[in-house]
Design an enzyme around this catalytic site. Sequence first.
Site, PDB file in Angstrom:
ATOM      1  N   LYS A 146       4.822  -4.040  -9.011  1.00 51.39           N
ATOM      2  CA  LYS A 146       4.342  -4.784  -7.596  1.00 51.39           C
ATOM      3  C   LYS A 146       2.924  -5.279  -7.958  1.00 51.39           C
ATOM      4  O   LYS A 146       2.121  -4.718  -8.761  1.00 51.39           O
ATOM      5  CB  LYS A 146       4.107  -3.671  -6.670  1.00 51.39           C
ATOM      6  CG  LYS A 146       4.225  -3.999  -5.133  1.00 51.39           C
ATOM      7  CD  LYS A 146       4.147  -2.815  -4.421  1.00 51.39           C
ATOM      8  CE  LYS A 146       4.146  -3.015  -2.952  1.00 51.39           C
ATOM      9  NZ  LYS A 146       4.146  -1.712  -2.246  1.00 51.39           N
TER      10      LYS A 146
HETATM   11  C1  E4P Z   1       4.661  -2.144   1.475  1.00 47.25           C
HETATM   12  O1  E4P Z   1       5.185  -2.385   0.226  1.00 47.25           O
HETATM   13  C2  E4P Z   1       3.902  -1.399   1.663  1.00 47.25           C
HETATM   14  O2  E4P Z   1       3.425  -0.331   0.563  1.00 47.25           O
HETATM   15  C3  E4P Z   1       3.876  -0.714   3.128  1.00 47.25           C
HETATM   16  O3  E4P Z   1       4.889  -1.123   3.906  1.00 47.25           O
HETATM   17  C4  E4P Z   1       2.239  -1.107   3.753  1.00 47.25           C
HETATM   18  O4  E4P Z   1       2.428  -0.547   5.082  1.00 47.25           O
HETATM   19  P1  E4P Z   1       1.311  -0.085   6.046  1.00 47.25           P
HETATM   20  O5  E4P Z   1       0.760  -1.386   6.519  1.00 47.25           O
HETATM   21  O6  E4P Z   1       1.836   0.750   7.098  1.00 47.25           O
HETATM   22  O7  E4P Z   1       0.296   0.840   5.085  1.00 47.25           O
END
Ligand code: E4P
Length: 217
Positions: free
Chosen positions: A83
């Site tokens: 990522k």
């Molecule tokens: C996705 O890859 C992220 O880890 C996640 O969906 C972020 O979510 P949040 O905005 O609730 O922290």
Amino acid sequence: MQLFLDTTDVAVLKSLAATGLVDGVTTNPSLIAKSGRPMLEVIAEICAVIDGPVSAEVAAMDVAGMLAEGRKLAAVAPNVVVKVPLTRDGLMATAEFCAEGIQTNVTLCFSAAQALLAAKAGATYVSPFIGRLDDHGAVGMDLITEIRAIYDNYDFDTEILAASIRTPAHVTEAALSGADCATIPPEVFEALFKHPLTEKGLQQFMADWAKTGQSIL
Ligand code: E4P
């Protein structure tokens, strides 16, 4: 539509994976911090539970650092997806990972133009953050619709991974808007099973069944 779990809690993951409905997992630095555990250990454990894609995020901000970290993360298990943030350096690293056959999830996407660049860089997944856009006064789901149209116009293979999901309605809307996948926090995933009319109907059926005095077995 593939459903991923957004978590670093391996016990919770195991419990939901037992349903057979979890296709993959996403993590981020905040979730790793919440786990209080070494990142490589957590990612390896998650990969042992789930055969599908498991996103593990780099912490470096520059291309060279992202490449070094991403290669190390990718070596943890064959289903690791590296990522990277949607920055100029992140997209340069994405292109290199693509050339090396390493899968990527380009994260923190907040505009269709950013998603276009991610696809051109060869991202495997792009993660538009729905809930955070909603928090910011925008309609997050509109971004999924826009990206879907752009990717379909040009036959990009990059999969749209709806992220920052806060409610079951977000999951439904993401599916209706053409997202390929959604990554869902465990409490929202649990809520997907439920509807008050299901519970009410079941109570009534069980009460009526008890009155028959019958047993199926
Ligand atoms: C996705 O890859 C992220 O880890 C996640 O969906 C972020 O979510 P949040 O905005 O609730 O922290």
